[in-house]
Design a protein around this motif. Structure first.
Motif, PDB file in Angstrom:
ATOM      1  N   ARG A 187      -3.687  20.746 -34.522  1.00  0.00           N
ATOM      2  CA  ARG A 187      -3.101  22.029 -34.100  1.00  0.00           C
ATOM      3  C   ARG A 187      -3.554  22.483 -32.710  1.00  0.00           C
ATOM      4  O   ARG A 187      -3.290  23.632 -32.330  1.00  0.00           O
ATOM      5  CB  ARG A 187      -3.402  23.151 -35.117  1.00  0.00           C
ATOM      6  N   VAL A 188      -4.228  21.614 -31.999  1.00  0.00           N
ATOM      7  CA  VAL A 188      -4.653  21.973 -30.646  1.00  0.00           C
ATOM      8  C   VAL A 188      -3.455  22.062 -29.701  1.00  0.00           C
ATOM      9  O   VAL A 188      -3.498  22.748 -28.686  1.00  0.00           O
ATOM     10  CB  VAL A 188      -5.691  20.931 -30.147  1.00  0.00           C
ATOM     11  N   CYS A 189      -2.371  21.385 -30.047  1.00  0.00           N
ATOM     12  CA  CYS A 189      -1.201  21.346 -29.163  1.00  0.00           C
ATOM     13  C   CYS A 189      -0.263  22.514 -29.419  1.00  0.00           C
ATOM     14  O   CYS A 189       0.901  22.466 -29.000  1.00  0.00           O
ATOM     15  CB  CYS A 189      -0.459  20.030 -29.350  1.00  0.00           C
ATOM     16  N   VAL A 190      -0.768  23.561 -30.048  1.00  0.00           N
ATOM     17  CA  VAL A 190       0.103  24.710 -30.362  1.00  0.00           C
ATOM     18  C   VAL A 190       0.784  25.239 -29.094  1.00  0.00           C
ATOM     19  O   VAL A 190       0.158  25.367 -28.039  1.00  0.00           O
ATOM     20  CB  VAL A 190      -0.704  25.821 -31.081  1.00  0.00           C
ATOM     21  N   VAL A 191       2.069  25.474 -29.200  1.00  0.00           N
ATOM     22  CA  VAL A 191       2.845  26.125 -28.138  1.00  0.00           C
ATOM     23  C   VAL A 191       3.711  27.192 -28.813  1.00  0.00           C
ATOM     24  O   VAL A 191       3.832  27.227 -30.049  1.00  0.00           O
ATOM     25  CB  VAL A 191       3.757  25.124 -27.377  1.00  0.00           C
ATOM     26  N   ARG A 192       4.295  28.045 -27.995  1.00  0.00           N
ATOM     27  CA  ARG A 192       5.261  28.996 -28.546  1.00  0.00           C
ATOM     28  C   ARG A 192       6.643  28.593 -28.035  1.00  0.00           C
ATOM     29  O   ARG A 192       6.862  28.541 -26.819  1.00  0.00           O
ATOM     30  CB  ARG A 192       4.931  30.424 -28.150  1.00  0.00           C
ATOM     31  N   ALA A 193       7.528  28.282 -28.960  1.00  0.00           N
ATOM     32  CA  ALA A 193       8.869  27.837 -28.594  1.00  0.00           C
ATOM     33  C   ALA A 193       9.870  28.817 -29.186  1.00  0.00           C
ATOM     34  O   ALA A 193       9.917  28.996 -30.411  1.00  0.00           O
ATOM     35  CB  ALA A 193       9.135  26.430 -29.132  1.00  0.00           C
ATOM     36  N   ASN A 194      10.614  29.464 -28.311  1.00  0.00           N
ATOM     37  CA  ASN A 194      11.577  30.492 -28.731  1.00  0.00           C
ATOM     38  C   ASN A 194      10.928  31.500 -29.677  1.00  0.00           C
ATOM     39  O   ASN A 194      11.507  31.894 -30.695  1.00  0.00           O
ATOM     40  CB  ASN A 194      12.810  29.860 -29.381  1.00  0.00           C
ATOM     41  N   ARG A 231       8.297  31.158 -31.629  1.00  0.00           N
ATOM     42  CA  ARG A 231       7.581  30.651 -32.819  1.00  0.00           C
ATOM     43  C   ARG A 231       6.470  29.706 -32.403  1.00  0.00           C
ATOM     44  O   ARG A 231       6.694  28.829 -31.560  1.00  0.00           O
ATOM     45  CB  ARG A 231       8.544  29.876 -33.725  1.00  0.00           C
ATOM     46  N   GLU A 232       5.292  29.852 -33.038  1.00  0.00           N
ATOM     47  CA  GLU A 232       4.218  28.910 -32.745  1.00  0.00           C
ATOM     48  C   GLU A 232       4.452  27.630 -33.531  1.00  0.00           C
ATOM     49  O   GLU A 232       4.730  27.681 -34.734  1.00  0.00           O
ATOM     50  CB  GLU A 232       2.857  29.488 -33.137  1.00  0.00           C
ATOM     51  N   LEU A 233       4.355  26.517 -32.847  1.00  0.00           N
ATOM     52  CA  LEU A 233       4.499  25.222 -33.528  1.00  0.00           C
ATOM     53  C   LEU A 233       3.720  24.160 -32.760  1.00  0.00           C
ATOM     54  O   LEU A 233       3.265  24.396 -31.646  1.00  0.00           O
ATOM     55  CB  LEU A 233       5.975  24.843 -33.678  1.00  0.00           C
ATOM     56  N   SER A 234       3.564  23.020 -33.381  1.00  0.00           N
ATOM     57  CA  SER A 234       2.801  21.955 -32.717  1.00  0.00           C
ATOM     58  C   SER A 234       3.745  21.117 -31.859  1.00  0.00           C
ATOM     59  O   SER A 234       4.756  20.594 -32.354  1.00  0.00           O
ATOM     60  CB  SER A 234       2.034  21.103 -33.730  1.00  0.00           C
ATOM     61  N   ALA A 235       3.376  20.999 -30.585  1.00  0.00           N
ATOM     62  CA  ALA A 235       4.244  20.297 -29.622  1.00  0.00           C
ATOM     63  C   ALA A 235       4.382  18.825 -29.952  1.00  0.00           C
ATOM     64  O   ALA A 235       5.365  18.197 -29.572  1.00  0.00           O
ATOM     65  CB  ALA A 235       3.674  20.472 -28.217  1.00  0.00           C
ATOM     66  N   CYS A 236       3.403  18.262 -30.666  1.00  0.00           N
ATOM     67  CA  CYS A 236       3.449  16.816 -30.919  1.00  0.00           C
ATOM     68  C   CYS A 236       4.393  16.458 -32.048  1.00  0.00           C
ATOM     69  O   CYS A 236       4.697  15.278 -32.244  1.00  0.00           O
ATOM     70  CB  CYS A 236       2.053  16.277 -31.195  1.00  0.00           C
ATOM     71  N   THR A 237       4.840  17.444 -32.817  1.00  0.00           N
ATOM     72  CA  THR A 237       5.767  17.129 -33.907  1.00  0.00           C
ATOM     73  C   THR A 237       7.128  17.801 -33.722  1.00  0.00           C
ATOM     74  O   THR A 237       8.095  17.405 -34.367  1.00  0.00           O
ATOM     75  CB  THR A 237       5.195  17.577 -35.280  1.00  0.00           C
ATOM     76  N   ALA A 238       7.220  18.797 -32.862  1.00  0.00           N
ATOM     77  CA  ALA A 238       8.480  19.541 -32.716  1.00  0.00           C
ATOM     78  C   ALA A 238       9.436  18.778 -31.801  1.00  0.00           C
ATOM     79  O   ALA A 238       9.071  18.442 -30.669  1.00  0.00           O
ATOM     80  CB  ALA A 238       8.203  20.921 -32.135  1.00  0.00           C
ATOM     81  N   PRO A 239      10.650  18.514 -32.262  1.00  0.00           N
ATOM     82  CA  PRO A 239      11.593  17.817 -31.397  1.00  0.00           C
ATOM     83  C   PRO A 239      11.997  18.670 -30.202  1.00  0.00           C
ATOM     84  O   PRO A 239      12.130  19.892 -30.318  1.00  0.00           O
ATOM     85  CB  PRO A 239      12.809  17.568 -32.302  1.00  0.00           C
ATOM     86  N   ALA A 240      12.155  18.044 -29.060  1.00  0.00           N
ATOM     87  CA  ALA A 240      12.661  18.739 -27.880  1.00  0.00           C
ATOM     88  C   ALA A 240      14.153  18.983 -28.064  1.00  0.00           C
ATOM     89  O   ALA A 240      14.886  18.087 -28.493  1.00  0.00           O
ATOM     90  CB  ALA A 240      12.411  17.893 -26.635  1.00  0.00           C
ATOM     91  N   THR A 241      14.573  20.205 -27.763  1.00  0.00           N
ATOM     92  CA  THR A 241      16.000  20.518 -27.777  1.00  0.00           C
ATOM     93  C   THR A 241      16.314  21.374 -26.553  1.00  0.00           C
ATOM     94  O   THR A 241      15.440  22.037 -26.002  1.00  0.00           O
ATOM     95  CB  THR A 241      16.420  21.281 -29.064  1.00  0.00           C
ATOM     96  N   ALA A 242      17.581  21.358 -26.183  1.00  0.00           N
ATOM     97  CA  ALA A 242      17.965  21.940 -24.898  1.00  0.00           C
ATOM     98  C   ALA A 242      17.871  23.461 -24.878  1.00  0.00           C
ATOM     99  O   ALA A 242      17.853  24.055 -23.807  1.00  0.00           O
ATOM    100  CB  ALA A 242      19.374  21.497 -24.533  1.00  0.00           C
ATOM    101  N   ASP A 243      17.793  24.090 -26.045  1.00  0.00           N
ATOM    102  CA  ASP A 243      17.770  25.565 -26.033  1.00  0.00           C
ATOM    103  C   ASP A 243      16.349  26.125 -26.016  1.00  0.00           C
ATOM    104  O   ASP A 243      16.163  27.335 -26.124  1.00  0.00           O
ATOM    105  CB  ASP A 243      18.513  26.092 -27.270  1.00  0.00           C
ATOM    106  N   LEU A 244      15.349  25.261 -25.862  1.00  0.00           N
ATOM    107  CA  LEU A 244      13.967  25.738 -26.029  1.00  0.00           C
ATOM    108  C   LEU A 244      13.407  26.370 -24.765  1.00  0.00           C
ATOM    109  O   LEU A 244      13.569  25.839 -23.667  1.00  0.00           O
ATOM    110  CB  LEU A 244      13.049  24.585 -26.436  1.00  0.00           C
ATOM    111  N   GLU A 245      12.711  27.478 -24.968  1.00  0.00           N
ATOM    112  CA  GLU A 245      11.867  28.084 -23.932  1.00  0.00           C
ATOM    113  C   GLU A 245      10.452  28.007 -24.470  1.00  0.00           C
ATOM    114  O   GLU A 245      10.132  28.678 -25.460  1.00  0.00           O
ATOM    115  CB  GLU A 245      12.241  29.545 -23.722  1.00  0.00           C
TER     116      GLU A 245
END
Ligand code: SF4
Ligand code: FES
Length: 252
Positions: free
Chosen positions: A53-60, A62-76
């Motif tokens: 969980r060290v890779c936590v980011v906030r995407a749109n 929501r907090e999620l782990s960057a290493c498991t979250a798929p990249a999508t074009a609508d993400l901030e």
């Protein structure tokens, strides 16, 4: 000479537009674009694990782990904001409190990703009560020491042994606070497994839990990997015996 336009989709990471190939995670795409997101259980070429969980980011939002979250074009995505940094520091402080990480006395000091990520994130003090768990040091193997005091249960050795070395020497047993690394031997000791210093699993531990014997101070403290440059600049150094995994994501 003509240049082909990079028409891949993009997401926004801290104001930068990051191109990605569908199927990549936020982490994969960021690292490929030269943008460091702190991580411990992620390693390019290994299946994502999502445990530290060290890779936590906030995407749109929501907090999620960057290493498991798929990249999508609508993400901030926010990564290096003050509050996300504070979340990471809290995760790191928990990791330090949970094990016995005594950096000044650890022979991995300067080569340890936990220590280097803590420096990167600006962790300056402990915060949670230190647990001081009683854990074993397994010195049964002729070439490698397994020190459970420093294990952060990232499962990189588990994945390396299972997916690359085809041996499955390691596994994690138990749940939650009772989780621990075990080895595949009736005696429970590494010396009774077919583990070899030539296995990839002998060279992927991000901390000082799996240590080759007799090499402790070959590189003096002060001149080691993360002594020379911060982890954000050094990134993931391929292990000397690294092999390409079969049918797994490899960072471009
Ligand atoms: Fe991760 Fe090292 Fe523990 Fe294996 S021994 S789970 S590589 S910290
Ligand atoms: Fe993403 Fe560990 S690096 S959860």
């Amino acid at each position: 000479m003509t240049h082909l336009a990079d028409d891949r989709p993009r997401f926004v990471l801290d104001g930068r537009r990051i191109p990605f190939t569908p199927g990549q995670t936020i982490m994969d795409a960021a690292l490929a674009a030269g943008v460091y997101i702190p991580h411990l259980c992620h390693k390019p070429g290994f299946a994502p694990h999502g445990s530290c969980r060290v890779c936590v980011v906030r995407a749109n939002g929501r907090e999620l782990s960057a290493c498991t979250a798929p990249a999508t074009a609508d993400l901030e995505v926010e990564s290096e904001t003050d509050d996300i940094r504070a979340l990471r520091v809290a995760v790191l402080q928990m990791l330090f409190a949970e094990g016995n990480h005594v950096c000044p006395a650890c022979e991995a000091s300067g080569d340890c990703a936990l220590q280097a990520v803590a420096y990167h994130c600006g962790m300056l003090t402990p915060r949670f009560p230190q647990r001081f768990p009683r854990r074993a040091v397994d010195a049964s193997h002729p070439d490698v020491i397994l020190d459970h005091n420093r294990c952060i249960l990232c499962e990189l050795c588990v994945r390396a042994s299972r997916d690359h070395d085809r041996k499955a020497v390691f596994a994690v047993s138990g749940r939650g606070i009772a989780s621990r690394l075990i080895v595949d031997a009736p005696s429970g000791t590494l010396g009774d497994t077919d583990f070899s210093i030539d296995d990839l699993a002998a060279h992927v531990c991000p901390v000082g839990a799996i240590l080759p014997r007799g090499q402790a101070f070959r590189v003096p403290i002060g001149k080691r990997r993360y002594d020379r440059a911060p982890i954000s600049a050094v990134g993931d150094v391929a292990a000397p015996q690294a092999v390409e995994p079969e049918a797994q994501e490899v960072e471009p």
